[in-house]
Motif scaffolding. Structure first.
Motif, PDB file in Angstrom:
ATOM      1  N   GLY A 233       0.797  -1.211   0.000  1.00  0.00           N
ATOM      2  CA  GLY A 233       0.000   0.000   0.000  1.00  0.00           C
ATOM      3  C   GLY A 233       0.833   1.266   0.000  1.00  0.00           C
TER       4      GLY A 233
ATOM      5  N   ALA B 245      -5.983   0.305   3.657  1.00  0.00           N
ATOM      6  CA  ALA B 245      -5.023  -0.753   3.335  1.00  0.00           C
ATOM      7  C   ALA B 245      -5.647  -2.140   3.312  1.00  0.00           C
ATOM      8  CB  ALA B 245      -3.865  -0.714   4.334  1.00  0.00           C
TER       9      ALA B 245
ATOM     10  N   SER C 197      -3.352   4.628   3.325  1.00  0.00           N
ATOM     11  CA  SER C 197      -3.179   3.603   4.358  1.00  0.00           C
ATOM     12  C   SER C 197      -4.465   3.354   5.140  1.00  0.00           C
ATOM     13  CB  SER C 197      -2.060   4.009   5.321  1.00  0.00           C
ATOM     14  OG  SER C 197      -2.353   5.246   5.943  1.00  0.00           O
TER      15      SER C 197
ATOM     16  N   THR D 181      -4.351  -3.813  -0.348  1.00  0.00           N
ATOM     17  CA  THR D 181      -3.034  -4.438  -0.410  1.00  0.00           C
ATOM     18  C   THR D 181      -3.115  -5.952  -0.614  1.00  0.00           C
ATOM     19  OG1 THR D 181      -2.972  -4.703   2.002  1.00  0.00           O
ATOM     20  CG2 THR D 181      -2.061  -2.669   1.095  1.00  0.00           C
TER      21      THR D 181
END
Length: 394
Positions: free
Chosen positions: A290, A298, A295, A302
């Protein structure tokens, strides 16, 4: 070098697939404060927006200048690393106050409320718009597309609502090809096998359904030029069945969502083919772990299972790639490389650190196209088949 026999090839991939499945952790017990649903109901989104507006109205009623509190989503100190998820925003991160009475933030405050009102209407009427649509609704007000993009991400983070639940779509730039078919939200049937140049990644990835594939692996290709070259070399059929995806450089949100959806659906090995330079490594890290700015999402973007297949810095010497096709690292490259070596997801990857040390020592980088110096079809005929057959990934 001949292609690996199908038996050997599939056996290697099946072993790798099983090891990935064995390493997948049960997510049921994760901290509910750090995990949000991939989707939020329309009523939840409307309520979240109403709570923000209520806060603004309450401040005005008290004679106080209203302000919006937004997490600082671009600071590394607000990020923690979890090797099973990637880069995640910490629960109690530092925040910024967008004040209505501050000369520096008055305009931003007004623009956020403007976009929130547009989102509220779309969610309420169950309609959708692209980020581009929002920008062109008042170009003079917003000034640039980048302003709109940043505000939308800030709103998603502030409301704790995944961006797709805001009814704002992104225009896709990524492409997909290979052994995959699916049905789009409007009922359109898409067969990626039949397209010689690749299919554009759908703008609403979470709307696609009935994904069907017999692919044994997914290959993420950094550059569109390499992606198209592999298609021209008929790579999808030569080493079939497989799926290829390219984000055409730094991947957009839809391409990242698609790679995650492929992993969640099929749980097959995913390999990354990027340039042997700091920029290519960072692009691979965005798919795998990520980005700092996203974030807060994430857990749905990811894919820590992604493996670095190539081009590895160690491959440059191992394959005796001619020095005249290598490129010296710039000062910017070198500084980026040093900075990346300190990141938490590199510190825990000794093989990655070794490859980055090789690059730092040689002060040279190489593009994937450097392999054509060995032969025009070396990438598809030799490099990728042998790498996958012999487990040449890290």
């Amino acid at each position: 070098m001949p292609l690996p026999s199908s038996g050997d090839f599939f056996e290697v991939l099946d072993r790798h697939r099983q090891s990935l499945l064995d390493s997948v952790e049960d997510r049921v017990g994760e901290d509910p404060e750090t995990v949000r649903s991939d989707r939020r109901s329309r009523s939840d989104v409307l309520l979240a927006i109403e709570n923000v507006i209520q806060g603004v109205v309450s401040s005005l009623a008290k004679g106080e200048p209203p302000a919006l509190t937004i997490d600082n989503r671009t600071l590394w100190r607000n990020i923690r690393f979890d090797d099973s998820v990637g880069l995640q925003m910490v629960p109690n991160c530092t925040v910024s106050r967008v004040r209505s009475d501050s000369f520096k933030s008055t305009q931003r405050f007004a623009l956020i409320l403007k976009v929130i009102s547009m989102i509220y209407k779309m969610v309420q009427s169950n309609t959708y718009a692209t980020k581009r649509d929002l920008y062109y609704s008042d170009t003079q007000l917003f000034g640039s597309q980048r302003v709109v993009d940043t505000i939308i991400n800030d709103i998603s983070c502030m409301l704790m609502v995944p961006r797709r639940s805001l009814h704002v779509l992104s225009t896709s730039k990524g492409c997909i090809a290979g052994d995959l078919s699916y049905v789009e939200e409007d009922g359109t049937k898409v067969n990626c096998t039949c397209n010689s140049t690749g299919v554009l990644v759908p703008s609403n990835v979470y709307g696609i359904k009935n994904l069907i594939s017999a692919a044994k692996f997914v290959l993420i290709v950094e550059k569109d030029a390499t992606f198209q070259r592999l298609l021209d070399d008929d790579f999808c059929n030569k080493l079939s069945p497989n799926i290829m995806v390219t984000g055409k450089g730094v991947p957009d949100l839809n391409t990242r969502l698609l790679v995650r959806k492929l992993w969640d659906t099929f749980h097959i090995p995913i390999f990354a083919l990027v340039d042997a330079d700091p920029h290519g490594i960072e692009i691979m890290c965005i798919y795998k772990y990520g980005s700092v700015s996203m974030s807060f999402e994430a857990h749905s973007l990811t894919v820590p299972a992604v493996r670095w297949l190539g081009l590895l810095p160690s491959d440059i010497e191992r394959l005796n790639i001619p020095k005249d096709v290598l490129i010296p690292l710039t000062k910017l490259d070198h500084n980026k490389l040093i900075g990346m070596q300190k990141r938490p997801y590199v510190v825990c990857q000794p093989h990655w650190k070794n490859e980055m040390n090789i690059m730092a020592k040689s002060m040279m980088k190489a593009e994937i196209q450097a392999l054509t110096s060995l032969s025009s079809d070396y990438l598809s005929r030799v490099y990728l088949p042998s790498k996958i057959q012999f487990g040449g990934w890290i």
